[in-house]
Design a protein around this motif. Structure first.
Motif, PDB file in Angstrom:
ATOM      1  N   ARG A   1       0.895  -1.168   0.000  1.00 12.68           N
ATOM      2  CA  ARG A   1       0.000   0.000   0.000  1.00 12.68           C
ATOM      3  C   ARG A   1       0.927   1.210   0.000  1.00 12.68           C
ATOM      4  O   ARG A   1       1.601   1.472   0.993  1.00 12.68           O
ATOM      5  CB  ARG A   1      -0.916  -0.018   1.219  1.00 12.68           C
ATOM      6  CG  ARG A   1      -1.903  -1.192   1.192  1.00 12.68           C
ATOM      7  CD  ARG A   1      -2.749  -1.263   2.446  1.00 12.68           C
ATOM      8  NE  ARG A   1      -3.432  -0.021   2.761  1.00 12.68           N
ATOM      9  CZ  ARG A   1      -4.596   0.378   2.209  1.00 12.68           C
ATOM     10  NH1 ARG A   1      -5.197  -0.379   1.317  1.00 12.68           N
ATOM     11  NH2 ARG A   1      -5.136   1.530   2.557  1.00 12.68           N
ATOM     12  N   VAL A   2       0.971   1.909  -1.128  1.00  8.81           N
ATOM     13  CA  VAL A   2       2.014   2.890  -1.388  1.00  8.81           C
ATOM     14  C   VAL A   2       1.530   4.325  -1.187  1.00  8.81           C
ATOM     15  O   VAL A   2       0.513   4.739  -1.756  1.00  8.81           O
ATOM     16  CB  VAL A   2       2.556   2.718  -2.824  1.00  8.81           C
ATOM     17  CG1 VAL A   2       3.577   3.796  -3.164  1.00  8.81           C
ATOM     18  CG2 VAL A   2       3.172   1.330  -2.988  1.00  8.81           C
ATOM     19  N   LEU A   3       2.303   5.061  -0.397  1.00  8.28           N
ATOM     20  CA  LEU A   3       2.135   6.498  -0.240  1.00  8.28           C
ATOM     21  C   LEU A   3       3.247   7.159  -1.042  1.00  8.28           C
ATOM     22  O   LEU A   3       4.427   6.911  -0.791  1.00  8.28           O
ATOM     23  CB  LEU A   3       2.241   6.897   1.240  1.00  8.28           C
ATOM     24  CG  LEU A   3       2.343   8.387   1.546  1.00  8.28           C
ATOM     25  CD1 LEU A   3       1.123   9.150   1.032  1.00  8.28           C
ATOM     26  CD2 LEU A   3       2.542   8.595   3.046  1.00  8.28           C
ATOM     27  N   ILE A   4       2.889   7.971  -2.016  1.00  6.26           N
ATOM     28  CA  ILE A   4       3.870   8.695  -2.821  1.00  6.26           C
ATOM     29  C   ILE A   4       4.092  10.070  -2.187  1.00  6.26           C
ATOM     30  O   ILE A   4       3.137  10.790  -1.914  1.00  6.26           O
ATOM     31  CB  ILE A   4       3.391   8.853  -4.277  1.00  6.26           C
ATOM     32  CG1 ILE A   4       3.317   7.479  -4.956  1.00  6.26           C
ATOM     33  CG2 ILE A   4       4.317   9.797  -5.049  1.00  6.26           C
ATOM     34  CD1 ILE A   4       2.705   7.499  -6.344  1.00  6.26           C
ATOM     35  N   ILE A   5       5.359  10.395  -1.951  1.00  3.60           N
ATOM     36  CA  ILE A   5       5.740  11.711  -1.434  1.00  3.60           C
ATOM     37  C   ILE A   5       6.787  12.288  -2.383  1.00  3.60           C
ATOM     38  O   ILE A   5       7.768  11.627  -2.714  1.00  3.60           O
ATOM     39  CB  ILE A   5       6.342  11.624  -0.009  1.00  3.60           C
ATOM     40  CG1 ILE A   5       5.328  11.063   0.993  1.00  3.60           C
ATOM     41  CG2 ILE A   5       6.869  12.990   0.436  1.00  3.60           C
ATOM     42  CD1 ILE A   5       4.176  11.984   1.349  1.00  3.60           C
ATOM     43  N   ASP A   6       6.580  13.544  -2.821  1.00  2.96           N
ATOM     44  CA  ASP A   6       7.546  14.187  -3.712  1.00  2.96           C
ATOM     45  C   ASP A   6       7.717  15.643  -3.314  1.00  2.96           C
ATOM     46  O   ASP A   6       6.969  16.153  -2.471  1.00  2.96           O
ATOM     47  CB  ASP A   6       7.090  14.060  -5.170  1.00  2.96           C
ATOM     48  CG  ASP A   6       8.252  14.069  -6.150  1.00  2.96           C
ATOM     49  OD1 ASP A   6       9.427  14.136  -5.725  1.00  2.96           O
ATOM     50  OD2 ASP A   6       7.998  14.012  -7.369  1.00  2.96           O
ATOM     51  N   ASP A   7       8.686  16.305  -3.917  1.00  2.00           N
ATOM     52  CA  ASP A   7       8.922  17.707  -3.590  1.00  2.00           C
ATOM     53  C   ASP A   7       7.869  18.614  -4.211  1.00  2.00           C
ATOM     54  O   ASP A   7       7.341  19.500  -3.552  1.00  2.00           O
ATOM     55  CB  ASP A   7      10.344  18.134  -3.970  1.00  2.00           C
ATOM     56  CG  ASP A   7      10.670  17.986  -5.445  1.00  2.00           C
ATOM     57  OD1 ASP A   7       9.971  17.225  -6.159  1.00  2.00           O
ATOM     58  OD2 ASP A   7      11.641  18.617  -5.904  1.00  2.00           O
ATOM     59  N   PHE A   8       7.536  18.386  -5.485  1.00  3.56           N
ATOM     60  CA  PHE A   8       6.582  19.245  -6.186  1.00  3.56           C
ATOM     61  C   PHE A   8       5.441  18.440  -6.775  1.00  3.56           C
ATOM     62  O   PHE A   8       5.626  17.314  -7.249  1.00  3.56           O
ATOM     63  CB  PHE A   8       7.262  19.990  -7.349  1.00  3.56           C
ATOM     64  CG  PHE A   8       8.030  21.198  -6.938  1.00  3.56           C
ATOM     65  CD1 PHE A   8       7.417  22.433  -6.829  1.00  3.56           C
ATOM     66  CD2 PHE A   8       9.384  21.108  -6.659  1.00  3.56           C
ATOM     67  CE1 PHE A   8       8.127  23.560  -6.450  1.00  3.56           C
ATOM     68  CE2 PHE A   8      10.108  22.227  -6.284  1.00  3.56           C
ATOM     69  CZ  PHE A   8       9.478  23.457  -6.175  1.00  3.56           C
ATOM     70  N   LEU A   9       4.278  19.047  -6.801  1.00  2.00           N
ATOM     71  CA  LEU A   9       3.158  18.605  -7.618  1.00  2.00           C
ATOM     72  C   LEU A   9       2.875  19.776  -8.552  1.00  2.00           C
ATOM     73  O   LEU A   9       2.443  20.843  -8.104  1.00  2.00           O
ATOM     74  CB  LEU A   9       1.920  18.280  -6.773  1.00  2.00           C
ATOM     75  CG  LEU A   9       0.610  18.034  -7.535  1.00  2.00           C
ATOM     76  CD1 LEU A   9       0.767  16.995  -8.625  1.00  2.00           C
ATOM     77  CD2 LEU A   9      -0.498  17.663  -6.579  1.00  2.00           C
ATOM     78  N   ALA A  10       3.189  19.584  -9.829  1.00  2.00           N
ATOM     79  CA  ALA A  10       2.945  20.624 -10.827  1.00  2.00           C
ATOM     80  C   ALA A  10       1.956  20.052 -11.840  1.00  2.00           C
ATOM     81  O   ALA A  10       0.762  20.034 -11.590  1.00  2.00           O
ATOM     82  CB  ALA A  10       4.259  21.063 -11.466  1.00  2.00           C
ATOM     83  N   SER A  11       2.459  19.488 -12.928  1.00  2.00           N
ATOM     84  CA  SER A  11       1.563  18.873 -13.916  1.00  2.00           C
ATOM     85  C   SER A  11       1.105  17.480 -13.483  1.00  2.00           C
ATOM     86  O   SER A  11       0.132  16.962 -14.006  1.00  2.00           O
ATOM     87  CB  SER A  11       2.267  18.769 -15.274  1.00  2.00           C
ATOM     88  OG  SER A  11       3.313  17.808 -15.202  1.00  2.00           O
ATOM     89  N   GLY A  12       1.829  16.893 -12.551  1.00  2.00           N
ATOM     90  CA  GLY A  12       1.522  15.541 -12.098  1.00  2.00           C
ATOM     91  C   GLY A  12       2.260  14.463 -12.869  1.00  2.00           C
ATOM     92  O   GLY A  12       2.119  13.274 -12.573  1.00  2.00           O
TER      93      GLY A  12
END
Length: 189
Positions: free
Chosen positions: A119-130
């Motif tokens: 069960r994956v939680l995605i964490i990133d620095d930016f959400l722009a266009s996706g």
């Protein structure tokens, strides 16, 4: 999150073409205390989704993903941009555009660390266009894993990434929402 927004206001630099430089505290030089606070906030927001892994992209997503995983008690898997010799021959691979490099980038994960029961939680620095987050989604789906949430330190709401990810039907949380970068950084507070 006020602490992150204040830091972006103080140290973030607009470079044009929708690029916000935050490498003095997120990815080239990391403010560990700020990333810890961000990870704690993500953990609070995502505590009820029952994730088993945190997934991110090399390199910029590692600091917030690591601190989030620390506060959730989970391992972090990060998609590599080049395949090391230690990785198995058969890998999970997709392409995603790099906004800052202007090229398509490989995202590679070993199937040893991302499986069908995750069960994956995605964490990133930016959400722009996706687009990068969609690349991470494709990797998880190729492994047979389930996406249960998406978090970004900074969301540029004017680029439409949240709407692009909405069909996933999972919670999407951002700690700083930027609604415009035309005449300075305008936050949606």
């Amino acid at each position: 999150m006020k602490e992150l927004i204040d830091r972006i206001r103080r140290d973030g630099k607009m470079l044009g073409n929708g690029i916000l430089k935050v490498d003095s505290f997120v990815n080239h030089q990391v403010d560990a205390g700020l990333m810890d606070a961000c990870g704690r906030e993500f953990a609070r927001r995502f505590k009820g989704i029952h994730a088993t892994k945190v997934l991110t992209a090399e390199i910029s997503g590692i600091a917030p993903a690591l601190t989030t995983a620390l506060h959730l008690g989970l391992p972090v898997v990060y998609a590599r941009k080049t395949k090391p010799i230690t990785m198995p021959d058969t890998v999970l691979l997709t392409l995603a555009p790099s906004h800052t490099k202007g090229v398509m980038t490989e995202l590679i994960v070993s199937p040893e660390y991302l499986g069908k029961d995750e069960r994956v939680l995605i964490i990133d620095d930016f959400l722009a266009s996706g687009a990068t987050i969609w690349g991470l989604v494709r990797l998880a789906q190729a492994a047979g894993a389930t996406i249960v949430g998406i978090g970004a330190l900074i969301e540029k709401t004017f680029e439409g990434g949240r709407a692009a990810l909405a069909p996933l039907g999972v919670p999407i949380e951002s700690l700083a929402l930027i609604k415009s970068m035309d005449d300075g950084i305008i936050f949606d507070e």
